[in-house]
Design an enzyme around this catalytic site. Sequence first.
Site, PDB file in Angstrom:
ATOM      1  N   CYS A 123      -9.312   6.469 -26.014  1.00 51.47           N
ATOM      2  CA  CYS A 123      -9.474   6.158 -27.434  1.00 51.47           C
ATOM      3  C   CYS A 123     -10.627   6.957 -28.058  1.00 51.47           C
ATOM      4  O   CYS A 123     -11.796   6.724 -27.765  1.00 51.47           O
ATOM      5  CB  CYS A 123      -9.687   4.653 -27.554  1.00 51.47           C
ATOM      6  SG  CYS A 123     -10.492   4.098 -29.036  1.00 51.47           S
ATOM      7  N   CYS A 157     -13.283   5.081 -30.068  1.00 51.96           N
ATOM      8  CA  CYS A 157     -14.170   4.294 -29.185  1.00 51.96           C
ATOM      9  C   CYS A 157     -15.361   5.163 -28.772  1.00 51.96           C
ATOM     10  O   CYS A 157     -16.497   4.710 -28.738  1.00 51.96           O
ATOM     11  CB  CYS A 157     -13.433   3.828 -27.935  1.00 51.96           C
ATOM     12  SG  CYS A 157     -12.070   2.704 -28.274  1.00 51.96           S
TER      13      CYS A 157
END
Lengths: 303, 110
Positions: free
Chosen positions: B34, B37
């Site tokens: 991700c 993230c």
Amino acid sequence: MIYDVIIIGAGPAGLAAAIYAGRAQVNGFVLEKMSPGGQVLITDFVENYPGFFEGISGFELVEKFTEHAKKFGMAIENGEVGSIEPVGENLNIHLTDGKTITTKTVIVATGATHKKLGVKGEQELTGRGVSYCATCDGPFFRDQVVAVVGGGDSAVQEAIFMTKFAKKVYLIHRRDELRAIKILQERAFSNDKIEFIWNSTVEEIIGKDQVEGIKLLNKVSGEISTLKVDGVFIFIGIEPTTQFIRGLVDTDERGFIKTDEWMRSSRQGIYAAGDCRKKPLLQIVTAVAEGATAAFAVEHDLE
Amino acid sequence: MSSDKIIQVTDADFDEKVLKSDLPVLVDFWAAWCGPCRAIAPVIDQLAQEYDGKVIIAKMNVDENPATPGRFGIRAIPTLILFKDGKVVEQITGAVGKTVIENALSKVSK
């Protein structure tokens, strides 16, 4: 301390500006509210950046840009800009944590962010089945049914990406043909998992704690229908991150900053590059070119 | 390279370390795939330093720990959930700037 240039935003445009400004030994740094990357970070695969013909992940590409900028001496500092205030010949950048930075010039490379549908259920169910990032959230929808909304490159690319996880992907578009480039269209049309729903808009996202379905309006027949889905991925375009500078420089009605070919905005000392700038093509390759041009203009105008 | 002030939590020790904690706990649900993230990771690191002793900052890898994200209906990352006395005080989805997280933390720390 008065800097020569502060570059706001460490996406491709800001990092390219940093490489050129750093190499020209202009005194300044890059301000970034998160970590370097920008929207590129949510792209799983970039296959149109020159030289990377086998494709490269957005994350890897931006990592290379970041290292490159650092190599030429440009620091990337963490900070979020609240406002910019012209003071005499200089500009005061006020950060949201209360600090102020004084600089002769600013390159605004703040990029853009995804647009929202603005329908009932969207806000409430964000993170509960509503998503704007297929590469982040795709794996949560293994063997489920999802809708992808939009008809441009991003929507079509992400619909194809979602077929890695979902058992069925509906692509919902308000027109009867896609805006995406041909190569993506062909991939989508030949993918058995993707079903197209044309001439339709999402009127509501239904669900209590999780997305359970969407209400669709067929623009041609006027018919309203409900489609059962577990997730809704929204790719209907972007809006520029320029709220902090509206009123200070000329923008178009959507907020994209207008510049001349040197990337100069309507106000002396403020330049813009990348997706926050009004222009026909929003791509990494154009962002990088504009970042370089803006840094060159700064160096030229400071002399 | 995350800050040494950050604790790692798993499905096995989530109740113990988060729900039964005396201090409020901010849990960052993330995964390696991700991008956003990674984008907020440095902000989480800074907050862990700044709120040391006031709020515990924790990370949970959703790939290795599928049960807890399911329990809280998480279907997007990064998701940050702020817990106090075993209850959810605030949930933030997606990569946000530091001030948004600080506003949430200010509700539980004095």
